[in-house]
Design an enzyme around this catalytic site. Sequence first.
Site, PDB file in Angstrom:
ATOM      1  N   HIS A  33      20.165  14.617  -1.126  1.00  9.21           N
ATOM      2  CA  HIS A  33      20.020  15.964  -1.668  1.00  9.21           C
ATOM      3  C   HIS A  33      20.112  17.004  -0.554  1.00  9.21           C
ATOM      4  O   HIS A  33      19.678  16.764   0.575  1.00  9.21           O
ATOM      5  CB  HIS A  33      18.683  16.106  -2.403  1.00  9.21           C
TER       6      HIS A  33
ATOM      7  N   HIS B 263      25.914  10.631  -4.795  1.00 11.31           N
ATOM      8  CA  HIS B 263      24.848   9.798  -4.222  1.00 11.31           C
ATOM      9  C   HIS B 263      25.416   8.425  -3.851  1.00 11.31           C
ATOM     10  O   HIS B 263      25.174   7.915  -2.751  1.00 11.31           O
ATOM     11  CB  HIS B 263      23.711   9.614  -5.227  1.00 11.31           C
TER      12      HIS B 263
ATOM     13  N   HIS C 216      27.168  14.468  -9.517  1.00  7.31           N
ATOM     14  CA  HIS C 216      26.002  14.411  -8.627  1.00  7.31           C
ATOM     15  C   HIS C 216      25.617  12.960  -8.333  1.00  7.31           C
ATOM     16  O   HIS C 216      25.431  12.581  -7.165  1.00  7.31           O
ATOM     17  CB  HIS C 216      24.850  15.163  -9.293  1.00  7.31           C
ATOM     18  N   GLU C 217      25.498  12.146  -9.378  1.00 10.27           N
ATOM     19  CA  GLU C 217      25.104  10.753  -9.173  1.00 10.27           C
ATOM     20  C   GLU C 217      26.195   9.969  -8.451  1.00 10.27           C
ATOM     21  O   GLU C 217      25.901   9.073  -7.645  1.00 10.27           O
ATOM     22  CB  GLU C 217      24.774  10.098 -10.523  1.00 10.27           C
TER      23      GLU C 217
END
Length: 765
Positions: free
Chosen positions: A214, A208, A204-205
């Site tokens: 998101h 980013h 997830h990070e």
Amino acid sequence: MKSQACLKVCLALIGLVSIVSTAYIANDVVSDYAEVKELLAAFYRKHAKKYGHDYDPAAIQAIAENMDKSVKNDKTEATVNRKLWNEVFENDIILTLPQAESLLSESNSPRSRRQAHPDPRNFWPNLTISYEFYGGEETWRQLIRSAIRHVEQNVCFKFKENGGDRDGLRYYRGNGCWSNVGRVGGRQLVSIGYGCDSLGIVSHETLHALGLWHEQSRDDRDNFISIVADKITRGTEGNFAKRTAANSDNLGQPYDLGSVMHYGAKSFAYDWSSDTIKTRDWRYQNTIGQRDGLSFKDAKMINTRYCSNVCQRSLPCLNEGYTDPNNCGRCRCPSGYGGTYCETVEYTSCGGSLTASSSYKKIESGIVQPDANCVWRIRNPGGNVEVMFDQVNFQCADPCQSYVEVKYLSQKTSTGARLCCSLPSVIRSEGDDVIIILRGTPNTAVGWRGFTLKYRAIGGTPITPATVRPTYATTTRPYWTRTASGWIHIKNPPLYKPDGQIYTSDEQSAETKYSSEELYDPSTFLSPSSSSASPALLLPSDASPQRPSAQEHDLSQLSQNALTRPTPTTTVAPDTASWSAWGEWSACSQPCGGCGTKTRVRACYGGNQVCPGSNLDRESCNAHACAKPKKGMICNGRLLLPCDLLAKLNFGSNNYLNPKLKQSGFARSSTLPLPRISQRKPVFVNELEVHPPTERFLSSSTRRVKRQTANRFCEKRFIYQCPTALLTIQMEYKPDTQGTNDAYFQQYPECCSGYTPRRGVCYKN
């Protein structure tokens, strides 16, 4: 007593510095972040007013600390980052100054459907990204490497550890889990703190950092979810704002409730029993917030942005697949689909392709096995498919961990509805097919019954029951098992009958020789239900499982010869039990030193479930000697204390880590740069300016200077890993019996107790 008083004063001074600087992310960690936080506070204040609330950071912090006392965890970064709610945007995003300025002014901008970062200056110029670690233990590093491999398998980027590029990623053990969005230049930080240790959160990070916002911040999100405003912690409403064309782009991809970038259902809730996000279609409620890994749509976003020119030609992919940038000769397919052009069902040893008829047929998963992965595709050309569940029996979790997923929408890119808690009503497909996916976690407990459903054709040209083969029940034992780096193939797994009996790999399941077409046909991996007149068709033990051919073999399209062939004779499974294949090795219990062990297990199936031997296998691991801590850390520090007190104190670490750091002896207090708590002038200076100096005041000042001169300060130098958001210094009085020179080797042994290092390897004594 005098030394104790000095110690109290010093500790109070350190505590005061800690209180004044309550930020978890310091300005020297992220460039210009003090100014960013001011803009962020203005943004939160603006959105709180829209709901009739005030933005009170202290109240938000109190609620976050109270929530931290709860044992509840939704397995997302939201749980870990509660204390950072006032520090970051949308739970885990570190904004640059231009992004923060754009964020504050965007509310009056025209809105459009956007979700990935559109500024070319934030794009990564190369498809190879350097990364490095900033401290952290080896198990933590291995987790991040596994997550990076997972990302690499799904996108065209390659990551090079300790590469020489100027721009790259620096993973470190910060406070919580957070990252920038897109490339910001230099070695940008990706914080994977304690509590963030999962493949999904690291992925997830990392996404980013590659440029994804998101999922729930998309402008079209209101068509798929609703925000329950009265359940959101007051003052944090700005974390549910939608993006605009100024800072994101959806790249033409649909909304994905199963995206690894989607908030969990309870994000920013003030009460753990309340959901702040409700899905419009309630069947997707336990789908949002998954952190198992990238969804098909997550990877497609990155590949569409960066990888469209990797392959020289585009393949005619079906079902919304696209040319795989990591293998230009195949299509990358949505979950549930397979084949070169995504024209078939995804290959698994259980499941297959089915054709619906006007009467109901039944699918039973059986007991859910660990790492189960089964896929069915139910078709009704020219019509729709109706699915009715009779049973959904999994461990209920939010989001689902083990589940049955149903993909019934006409678009195939998004994740389907994952069911593990509630029994849904009748589901009717939007198109002419439905995908059913069964997934079990590696630690799935034995006893969950999975699902039972029945399906039929609605409209179209359904096939009458007289022209189809009997209804098929299925098994859940996979040929493929999931690992941190993807799905791997298990050779010659046991074969199962519907009643649970097992055919081991050294048993012939039938004397009848099947054609190669039948072996490739997914239907040969199915066994008829107990109500069928035909016995099970099982793969011969000497045949290796094969992937389906490019043309999908549907049950309704079998040759007449296959429908009328003689009934094969089968070998009845013996009453004795048999072992399954060994599972994966566990992580080593020690990172180094020689005393580490790893284990793996296997299961006993069939018969009386009594198998010879042990179900546990143990092996030594990580015999290499432990590396001593390296010297030359980035930041140096010093602590100023009275010299007579310094000699009596023990510290949490010692200067053997860096012999160059010595005590520098005496120094006059007037020349020492004492900590600056605020910008105010000292009190005695203000007094001098306001009141004329009296004899009493001058006498008092003289005595104070004499005391300071007599009580000379010494400095204790130390090293620490930086950047850091919180520096803790531990001090205590030395015991009378303790010497002043602890052995370095005793503090950092190379091997475990009872082991001796020889040429970098630890051997048992």
